[in-house]
Design a protein around this motif. Structure first.
Motif, PDB file in Angstrom:
ATOM      1  N   LYS B   7      -8.016 -56.779  45.458  1.00 52.20           N
ATOM      2  CA  LYS B   7      -7.285 -57.780  44.663  1.00 52.20           C
ATOM      3  C   LYS B   7      -6.740 -58.909  45.539  1.00 52.20           C
ATOM      4  O   LYS B   7      -6.775 -60.076  45.160  1.00 52.20           O
ATOM      5  CB  LYS B   7      -6.098 -57.107  43.947  1.00 52.20           C
ATOM      6  CG  LYS B   7      -6.442 -56.576  42.580  1.00 52.20           C
ATOM      7  CD  LYS B   7      -5.214 -56.328  41.753  1.00 52.20           C
ATOM      8  CE  LYS B   7      -4.280 -55.336  42.414  1.00 52.20           C
ATOM      9  NZ  LYS B   7      -3.221 -54.826  41.539  1.00 52.20           N
ATOM     10  N   GLU B   8      -6.230 -58.505  46.721  1.00 53.52           N
ATOM     11  CA  GLU B   8      -5.610 -59.508  47.610  1.00 53.52           C
ATOM     12  C   GLU B   8      -6.645 -60.546  48.055  1.00 53.52           C
ATOM     13  O   GLU B   8      -6.360 -61.733  48.142  1.00 53.52           O
ATOM     14  CB  GLU B   8      -5.012 -58.832  48.853  1.00 53.52           C
ATOM     15  CG  GLU B   8      -3.802 -57.963  48.583  1.00 53.52           C
ATOM     16  CD  GLU B   8      -4.164 -56.563  48.093  1.00 53.52           C
ATOM     17  OE1 GLU B   8      -5.374 -56.281  47.918  1.00 53.52           O
ATOM     18  OE2 GLU B   8      -3.248 -55.761  47.877  1.00 53.52           O
ATOM     19  N   LEU B   9      -7.851 -60.050  48.314  1.00 52.60           N
ATOM     20  CA  LEU B   9      -8.918 -60.948  48.761  1.00 52.60           C
ATOM     21  C   LEU B   9      -9.382 -61.847  47.612  1.00 52.60           C
ATOM     22  O   LEU B   9      -9.675 -63.034  47.805  1.00 52.60           O
ATOM     23  CB  LEU B   9     -10.089 -60.112  49.294  1.00 52.60           C
ATOM     24  CG  LEU B   9     -11.030 -60.788  50.282  1.00 52.60           C
ATOM     25  CD1 LEU B   9     -10.273 -61.436  51.422  1.00 52.60           C
ATOM     26  CD2 LEU B   9     -12.044 -59.788  50.822  1.00 52.60           C
ATOM     27  N   VAL B  10      -9.414 -61.266  46.417  1.00 51.02           N
ATOM     28  CA  VAL B  10      -9.785 -62.055  45.234  1.00 51.02           C
ATOM     29  C   VAL B  10      -8.769 -63.176  45.040  1.00 51.02           C
ATOM     30  O   VAL B  10      -9.122 -64.335  44.821  1.00 51.02           O
ATOM     31  CB  VAL B  10      -9.839 -61.153  43.969  1.00 51.02           C
ATOM     32  CG1 VAL B  10     -10.026 -61.992  42.714  1.00 51.02           C
ATOM     33  CG2 VAL B  10     -10.968 -60.142  44.088  1.00 51.02           C
ATOM     34  N   ALA B  11      -7.493 -62.811  45.172  1.00 48.32           N
ATOM     35  CA  ALA B  11      -6.436 -63.813  44.969  1.00 48.32           C
ATOM     36  C   ALA B  11      -6.519 -64.897  46.045  1.00 48.32           C
ATOM     37  O   ALA B  11      -6.402 -66.088  45.747  1.00 48.32           O
ATOM     38  CB  ALA B  11      -5.073 -63.141  45.000  1.00 48.32           C
ATOM     39  N   ALA B  12      -6.737 -64.473  47.293  1.00 49.29           N
ATOM     40  CA  ALA B  12      -6.777 -65.450  48.387  1.00 49.29           C
ATOM     41  C   ALA B  12      -7.952 -66.406  48.247  1.00 49.29           C
ATOM     42  O   ALA B  12      -7.862 -67.569  48.635  1.00 49.29           O
ATOM     43  CB  ALA B  12      -6.854 -64.711  49.719  1.00 49.29           C
ATOM     44  N   SER B  13      -9.037 -65.899  47.681  1.00 46.61           N
ATOM     45  CA  SER B  13     -10.237 -66.748  47.586  1.00 46.61           C
ATOM     46  C   SER B  13     -10.287 -67.554  46.288  1.00 46.61           C
ATOM     47  O   SER B  13     -11.232 -68.312  46.061  1.00 46.61           O
ATOM     48  CB  SER B  13     -11.500 -65.887  47.699  1.00 46.61           C
ATOM     49  OG  SER B  13     -11.552 -64.967  46.625  1.00 46.61           O
ATOM     50  N   SER B  14      -9.271 -67.384  45.449  1.00 45.26           N
ATOM     51  CA  SER B  14      -9.342 -68.041  44.128  1.00 45.26           C
ATOM     52  C   SER B  14      -9.352 -69.569  44.237  1.00 45.26           C
ATOM     53  O   SER B  14     -10.088 -70.242  43.516  1.00 45.26           O
ATOM     54  CB  SER B  14      -8.197 -67.572  43.237  1.00 45.26           C
ATOM     55  OG  SER B  14      -6.965 -67.910  43.809  1.00 45.26           O
ATOM     56  N   ARG B  15      -8.537 -70.106  45.149  1.00 44.27           N
ATOM     57  CA  ARG B  15      -8.507 -71.573  45.262  1.00 44.27           C
ATOM     58  C   ARG B  15      -9.839 -72.150  45.715  1.00 44.27           C
ATOM     59  O   ARG B  15     -10.404 -73.004  45.009  1.00 44.27           O
ATOM     60  CB  ARG B  15      -7.370 -72.013  46.188  1.00 44.27           C
ATOM     61  CG  ARG B  15      -7.252 -73.543  46.271  1.00 44.27           C
ATOM     62  CD  ARG B  15      -6.139 -73.989  47.156  1.00 44.27           C
ATOM     63  NE  ARG B  15      -6.413 -73.664  48.558  1.00 44.27           N
ATOM     64  CZ  ARG B  15      -5.488 -73.693  49.518  1.00 44.27           C
ATOM     65  NH1 ARG B  15      -4.247 -74.013  49.226  1.00 44.27           N
ATOM     66  NH2 ARG B  15      -5.807 -73.396  50.756  1.00 44.27           N
ATOM     67  N   PRO B  16     -10.369 -71.687  46.882  1.00 42.10           N
ATOM     68  CA  PRO B  16     -11.657 -72.274  47.271  1.00 42.10           C
ATOM     69  C   PRO B  16     -12.758 -72.016  46.253  1.00 42.10           C
ATOM     70  O   PRO B  16     -13.649 -72.854  46.091  1.00 42.10           O
ATOM     71  CB  PRO B  16     -11.975 -71.599  48.609  1.00 42.10           C
ATOM     72  CG  PRO B  16     -11.038 -70.476  48.757  1.00 42.10           C
ATOM     73  CD  PRO B  16      -9.851 -70.765  47.919  1.00 42.10           C
ATOM     74  N   MET B  17     -12.656 -70.881  45.563  1.00 41.00           N
ATOM     75  CA  MET B  17     -13.685 -70.571  44.575  1.00 41.00           C
ATOM     76  C   MET B  17     -13.656 -71.585  43.424  1.00 41.00           C
ATOM     77  O   MET B  17     -14.693 -72.146  43.056  1.00 41.00           O
ATOM     78  CB  MET B  17     -13.451 -69.143  44.052  1.00 41.00           C
ATOM     79  CG  MET B  17     -14.463 -68.642  43.069  1.00 41.00           C
ATOM     80  SD  MET B  17     -16.146 -68.602  43.723  1.00 41.00           S
ATOM     81  CE  MET B  17     -16.067 -67.168  44.762  1.00 41.00           C
ATOM     82  N   VAL B  18     -12.476 -71.823  42.895  1.00 39.07           N
ATOM     83  CA  VAL B  18     -12.369 -72.781  41.780  1.00 39.07           C
ATOM     84  C   VAL B  18     -12.740 -74.187  42.252  1.00 39.07           C
ATOM     85  O   VAL B  18     -13.498 -74.904  41.571  1.00 39.07           O
ATOM     86  CB  VAL B  18     -10.934 -72.778  41.183  1.00 39.07           C
ATOM     87  CG1 VAL B  18     -10.753 -73.905  40.189  1.00 39.07           C
ATOM     88  CG2 VAL B  18     -10.650 -71.439  40.502  1.00 39.07           C
ATOM     89  N   LEU B  19     -12.243 -74.558  43.420  1.00 37.13           N
ATOM     90  CA  LEU B  19     -12.541 -75.902  43.932  1.00 37.13           C
ATOM     91  C   LEU B  19     -14.047 -76.075  44.165  1.00 37.13           C
ATOM     92  O   LEU B  19     -14.612 -77.127  43.850  1.00 37.13           O
ATOM     93  CB  LEU B  19     -11.773 -76.182  45.231  1.00 37.13           C
ATOM     94  CG  LEU B  19     -10.243 -76.236  45.127  1.00 37.13           C
ATOM     95  CD1 LEU B  19      -9.628 -76.568  46.481  1.00 37.13           C
ATOM     96  CD2 LEU B  19      -9.771 -77.246  44.091  1.00 37.13           C
ATOM     97  N   SER B  20     -14.682 -75.020  44.680  1.00 36.13           N
ATOM     98  CA  SER B  20     -16.135 -75.103  44.929  1.00 36.13           C
ATOM     99  C   SER B  20     -16.894 -75.273  43.615  1.00 36.13           C
ATOM    100  O   SER B  20     -17.840 -76.063  43.539  1.00 36.13           O
ATOM    101  CB  SER B  20     -16.632 -73.824  45.593  1.00 36.13           C
ATOM    102  OG  SER B  20     -16.000 -73.634  46.800  1.00 36.13           O
ATOM    103  N   ILE B  21     -16.479 -74.529  42.609  1.00 30.53           N
ATOM    104  CA  ILE B  21     -17.171 -74.628  41.311  1.00 30.53           C
ATOM    105  C   ILE B  21     -16.993 -76.029  40.720  1.00 30.53           C
ATOM    106  O   ILE B  21     -17.943 -76.634  40.231  1.00 30.53           O
ATOM    107  CB  ILE B  21     -16.654 -73.533  40.343  1.00 30.53           C
ATOM    108  CG1 ILE B  21     -17.163 -72.160  40.817  1.00 30.53           C
ATOM    109  CG2 ILE B  21     -17.082 -73.806  38.906  1.00 30.53           C
ATOM    110  CD1 ILE B  21     -16.533 -70.973  40.132  1.00 30.53           C
ATOM    111  N   LEU B  22     -15.770 -76.538  40.843  1.00 27.01           N
ATOM    112  CA  LEU B  22     -15.525 -77.871  40.274  1.00 27.01           C
ATOM    113  C   LEU B  22     -16.171 -78.978  41.119  1.00 27.01           C
ATOM    114  O   LEU B  22     -16.368 -80.090  40.632  1.00 27.01           O
ATOM    115  CB  LEU B  22     -14.024 -78.116  40.114  1.00 27.01           C
ATOM    116  CG  LEU B  22     -13.346 -77.233  39.064  1.00 27.01           C
ATOM    117  CD1 LEU B  22     -11.852 -77.534  38.990  1.00 27.01           C
ATOM    118  CD2 LEU B  22     -13.977 -77.416  37.681  1.00 27.01           C
TER     119      LEU B  22
END
Lengths: 218, 113
Positions: B7-22
């Motif tokens: 979960k911690e890794l999912v949370a930490a990667s959420s910003r770059p993940m969303v930014l990459s998709i957008l």
């Protein structure tokens, strides 16, 4: 899809009552739920729209948790302004608010803190002061849950009151009669707290209006 | 069966993940969730309710901007796009994550584990 629309209306009503989600936030979640319902119905054609909606809603999790997260993550300008208003309001009770100078011999100076002025207003019938404070208390639910009845009216009322207090200094005795009174920093802080709270409520009301969406250009 | 990513890794990667998709173009909540699932091969488990606070936080920080649009079905939908600030943040995130990834790869490849 009448059944789904009915379920969504019911869900929105419920959330408006029990969570602090704004109409805009509910709009966004509603769009998500509808998309999820479509997917669930595609995956299992035997599902009723109501059942698909229940699955989608459960997938979203507890909206109370979500609304707390939104409050932490979202635009909090209004909450900050209202918070500053309350901080100033509390501070004004501790600061010197009024200063009386009795010019008769022997000359005496009396300085009252905001709390002392308030207490004197309550005990000696100066209800206007007390009513102002009561109006401020009405903004507390907004700070607590993000929801307040008649927010726009309250913002207008408190804002005007704050400006009036700042501009006129109420009906203080000025000079003559053997003594003069002057407003101290506590009074100004007290009056400014109303303006600050009004700004907070006004910003909140702006965020609370339903969304206006445009059709994409073809 | 594979264990899901922490979960911690999912949370930490959420910003770059969303930014990459957008970075690939405007999108909305549900679509972003679907893309996360596809991009991670289903390994990143994002709950439906997790995404929206992330989006709102990124919007508050000026990394993404939202606008409302009516869909063909007459529904109001909030579309998000990457801002200039978001692009800069994504570039920084990319460097950081590559550094972490590179270091881990090196340590594992070098027989340290």
């Amino acid at each position: 899809m009448c059944e789904l629309d009915r379920e969504i209306r019911r869900w929105r009503r419920q959330e408006m009552r029990r969570s602090s989600l704004s109409p805009r936030e509910l709009d966004e979640l509603e769009d998500h739920l509808r998309a999820r319902v479509e997917l669930e119905l595609e995956l299992d054609a035997r599902l009723t729209p109501a059942r698909a909606f229940a699955i989608a809603r459960d997938g979203l999790g507890e909206t109370s948790v979500l609304s707390r997260e939104f409050a932490r993550a979202g635009a909090v300008r209004w909450r900050r302004a209202l918070g500053y208003g309350w901080a100033l309001f509390a501070l004004s009770f501790l600061l010197p608010a009024l200063r009386f100078e009795f010019t008769h011999e022997p000359v005496q100076v009396l300085s009252l803190t905001g709390y002392e002025v308030f207490w004197a207003a309550v005990t000696e019938g100066g209800f206007r002061h007390a009513l102002c404070n009561l109006a401020m208390l009405l903004t507390l639910p907004a700070l607590w849950r993000g929801r307040v009845r008649g927010g726009r009216w309250l913002a207008g009322g408190i804002g005007l009151m704050g400006l009036y207090l700042l501009a006129t200094g109420l009906s203080l005795p000025r000079g003559g009669g053997g003594f003069s009174a002057s407003l101290q920093v506590g009074y100004l802080v007290w009056a400014a707290s109303f303006v600050c709270a009004a700004v907070g409520l006004w910003l909140r009301a702006r965020e609370w209006v339903p969304t206006t969406a445009e059709r994409p250009e073809a | 069966m594979k264990k899901p990513v922490y979960k911690e890794l999912v949370a930490a990667s959420s910003r770059p993940m969303v930014l990459s998709i957008l970075a690939g173009g405007e999108s909305y909540g549900y679509e972003i969730l679907k893309q996360v699932k596809v991009l991670s091969g289903g390994e990143l488990e994002w709950s439906d309710g997790m995404l929206y606070p992330v989006l709102h936080r990124l919007e508050r920080d000026g990394l993404i901007a939202g606008r409302w649009e009516l869909t063909d079905e007459g529904r109001r939908r909030k579309y998000y796009r990457l801002t200039a600030r978001g692009k800069r943040q994504l570039a920084r995130d990319r460097v950081s994550w590559r550094a972490v990834h590179g270091a881990l790869e090196m340590s594992w490849g070098g027989g340290h584990v």
